[in-house]
Design an enzyme around this catalytic site. Structure first.
Site, PDB file in Angstrom:
ATOM      1  N   ALA A 192     -16.686  -1.581  -3.613  1.00  0.00           N
ATOM      2  CA  ALA A 192     -16.792  -2.965  -4.330  1.00  0.00           C
ATOM      3  C   ALA A 192     -15.996  -4.036  -3.466  1.00  0.00           C
ATOM      4  O   ALA A 192     -15.207  -3.836  -3.433  1.00  0.00           O
ATOM      5  CB  ALA A 192     -16.318  -2.678  -6.241  1.00  0.00           C
ATOM      6  N   LYS A 371       7.920  -8.010  -1.027  1.00  0.00           N
ATOM      7  CA  LYS A 371       8.218  -6.689   0.360  1.00  0.00           C
ATOM      8  C   LYS A 371       9.914  -6.379  -0.568  1.00  0.00           C
ATOM      9  O   LYS A 371      10.027  -5.307  -0.482  1.00  0.00           O
ATOM     10  CB  LYS A 371       8.408  -7.193   1.743  1.00  0.00           C
ATOM     11  N   GLY A 486      -1.608  -5.640  12.109  1.00  0.00           N
ATOM     12  CA  GLY A 486      -3.018  -5.685  11.920  1.00  0.00           C
ATOM     13  C   GLY A 486      -3.950  -4.670  11.096  1.00  0.00           C
ATOM     14  O   GLY A 486      -3.274  -4.124  10.713  1.00  0.00           O
TER      15      GLY A 486
END
Length: 511
Positions: A192, A371, A486
């Site tokens: 989706a 984080k 990345g």
């Protein structure tokens, strides 16, 4: 299938002679064959299974037999559950093998199948469980998998097919044959994006051209429809993968867990919501025996979360933390070491697509703050996002408002500030990094001045580094360092989380 579970229960059952005899004499008199019998040790209930089409006759016969006891409240009204099925495991080997019943019941629990009644033959050659008829086929499939070591199945529903999600699907496509040799079969049943989705109800979506198939699909994206499918079909091991960056999907994680799905996600929104949500998701996942996996929330593909959880489960505790948790910020501040102006370092990072389209999203420190909050919570600190102190990275008089283009044009005005800053640090034998630190229960995000003896000193070129000082790792801290940018690295981390939902690790086939 097509069986009914009839129960005769009540306070008058206990200690009264002949209750079982009367029960089965009445059923036999009605010409009904009994398929299975079980009685609780408290003598409060006798339950048995009959064919569904004979259930009403059986109930009538029992109501007639126990009419006086029912009126006196000694026997409860006769209960009949006609939506039942019996699943049995049978074999001579059961008598000499320990743990068969445990494996059987664990298999049913793995698929969140509730057991209504249990019966075991005295010869120890069979065990039967009465369950909801809708779960019958699933129960047989999961029992086969647990007992006969057939291929472990993972059914994926992937929401978000941008950079990370697209890379993940390509990695799954390329690795499918290798996983089959390890008896792991991945079926992608749903893909989706924001507007459209593919939902396959057969053997899985062909990933050879999944982008083209998704582009051609007219089916509107609907999380509700996906969860209804999961509840109806009951896949053996459904995993919902949230590769979006928005808060919309995480707000429905509880619904996803309730539907019986594991969750694997790089999206850090859920874990940086309120502390109440943080704890409720873990409680719900445990209650539903589902996995909530988010290794990539903090360090892309680096093993940060799993390492921390194992440390703390074994009794260690965090005393201090410092880290560089952004590949883009690692690159930008590393370039300052090389004498590159601040504005040029940001432009390079943006051109290499290390930053968000608006570099201020990286430089604001909010991503690092989320984080850091997750690490703090994993360490047991009851912090909210608002408790994180974010120090502005720009010079005090620098105006970072305006459009992206306006901001980029103004950046050279900050070059002098950072050039002088770096000169001073170099005279002191230090360098400048941007990251987070946790100390004395406080969490801060911003510029870090680190000396040559600090593990963060040499971190640059998109590397991430996490330095944990714990009761056991002191005075030399535990350091985890590696590439932190990345899509391929992050997607591989999500892929690893997905594979952790299988129940064991079989050896690779020799075929």
């Amino acid at each position: 299938k097509d069986t009914a579970l009839i129960s005769v229960a009540g306070p008058g059952m206990k200690g009264r002679n002949g209750m079982a005899a009367r029960t089965f004499r009445a059923v036999s008199g009605a010409g009904i064959s009994v398929l299975l019998i079980t009685q609780s040790s408290s003598e409060y209930t006798i339950s048995f299974c009959v064919h569904k089409n004979q259930a009403s006759h059986g109930v009538t016969a029992l109501e007639t037999e126990f009419d006086l006891e029912i009126q006196a409240g000694l026997v409860n009204p006769i209960e009949s559950r006609t939506d039942s099925a019996i699943v049995s495991i049978i074999g001579d080997g059961m008598k000499h093998q320990r743990g068969v019943a445990g494996t059987f019941f664990s298999a049913l629990a793995f698929s969140d199948i509730n057991i209504r009644a249990i019966a075991q033959g005295s010869a120890e050659r069979s065990i039967s469980a009465v369950i909801d008829v809708k779960s019958g086929d699933t129960a047989v499939r999961i029992a086969h998998r647990f007992f006969f070591n057939t291929a472990q199945t993972i059914e994926l529903f992937v929401f978000g097919v941008g950079t990370i999600g697209g890379c993940l699907l390509n990695q799954i496509r390329d690795q499918m044959d290798g996983l089959v040799r390890q008896k792991i079969e991945i079926k992608v049943l749903g893909i989706a994006r924001s507007a459209h989705m593919l939902l396959d109800t057969g053997g899985g979506i062909d990933l050879a051209d999944w982008r083209g198939a998704l582009e051609a699909s007219a089916q509107k994206t609907s999380l509700v429809e996906v969860l209804e499918y999961v509840r109806e079909v009951k896949p053996l091991n459904p995993v919902f993968v949230d590769c979006t960056a928005s808060a919309a999907i995480p707000e429905h994680y509880a619904d996803i867990l309730h539907a019986g799905c594991h969750i694997a996600t790089p999206n850090k929104r859920a874990n940086s919501m309120s502390l109440a949500v943080y704890h409720s998701l873990r409680d719900l996942a445990n209650a539903k025996q589902r996995r909530f996996l988010y290794e990539t929330n903090v360090g892309a593909g680096l093993p940060i979360i799993d390492t921390l959880q194992n440390l703390f489960k074994s009794g260690d505790s965090l005393t201090a933390f410092s880290g560089i948790m952004s590949g883009s910020l690692s690159y930008i501040f590393g370039r300052l070491d090389d004498g590159v102006p601040f504005s040029q370092a940001i432009l390079e990072a943006r051109d290499k697509q290390y930053t968000e389209p608006d570099p201020r999203d990286d430089l604001s420190g909010m991503d690092v703050a989320r984080k850091a909050l997750i690490i703090a919570r994993e360490a047991g600190l009851p912090l909210e996002l608002s408790d994180i102190k974010i120090h502005r990275v720009f010079p005090p008089d620098f105006d970072d408002s305006g459009t992206v283009e306006e901001f980029m044009k103004k950046l050279p005005l900050a070059d002098g500030y950072f050039a002088e800053y770096m000169k001073r640090l170099q005279r002191e034998g230090k360098t400048l990094r941007m990251g987070a630190s946790i100390r004395n229960g406080q969490c801060t995000v911003g510029a870090l001045e680190v000396g040559a003896d600090n593990p963060l000193y040499a971190v640059k070129n998109c590397e991430n580094a996490f330095v944990f000082t714990t009761v056991r790792y002191s005075p030399i801290p535990l350091s985890i360092r590696g590439y932190g940018a990345g899509a391929a690295v992050t997607a591989a981390g999500v892929f690893g989380d997905i594979l952790r939902t299988v129940s064991w690790n079989p050896k690779e086939s020799a075929d």
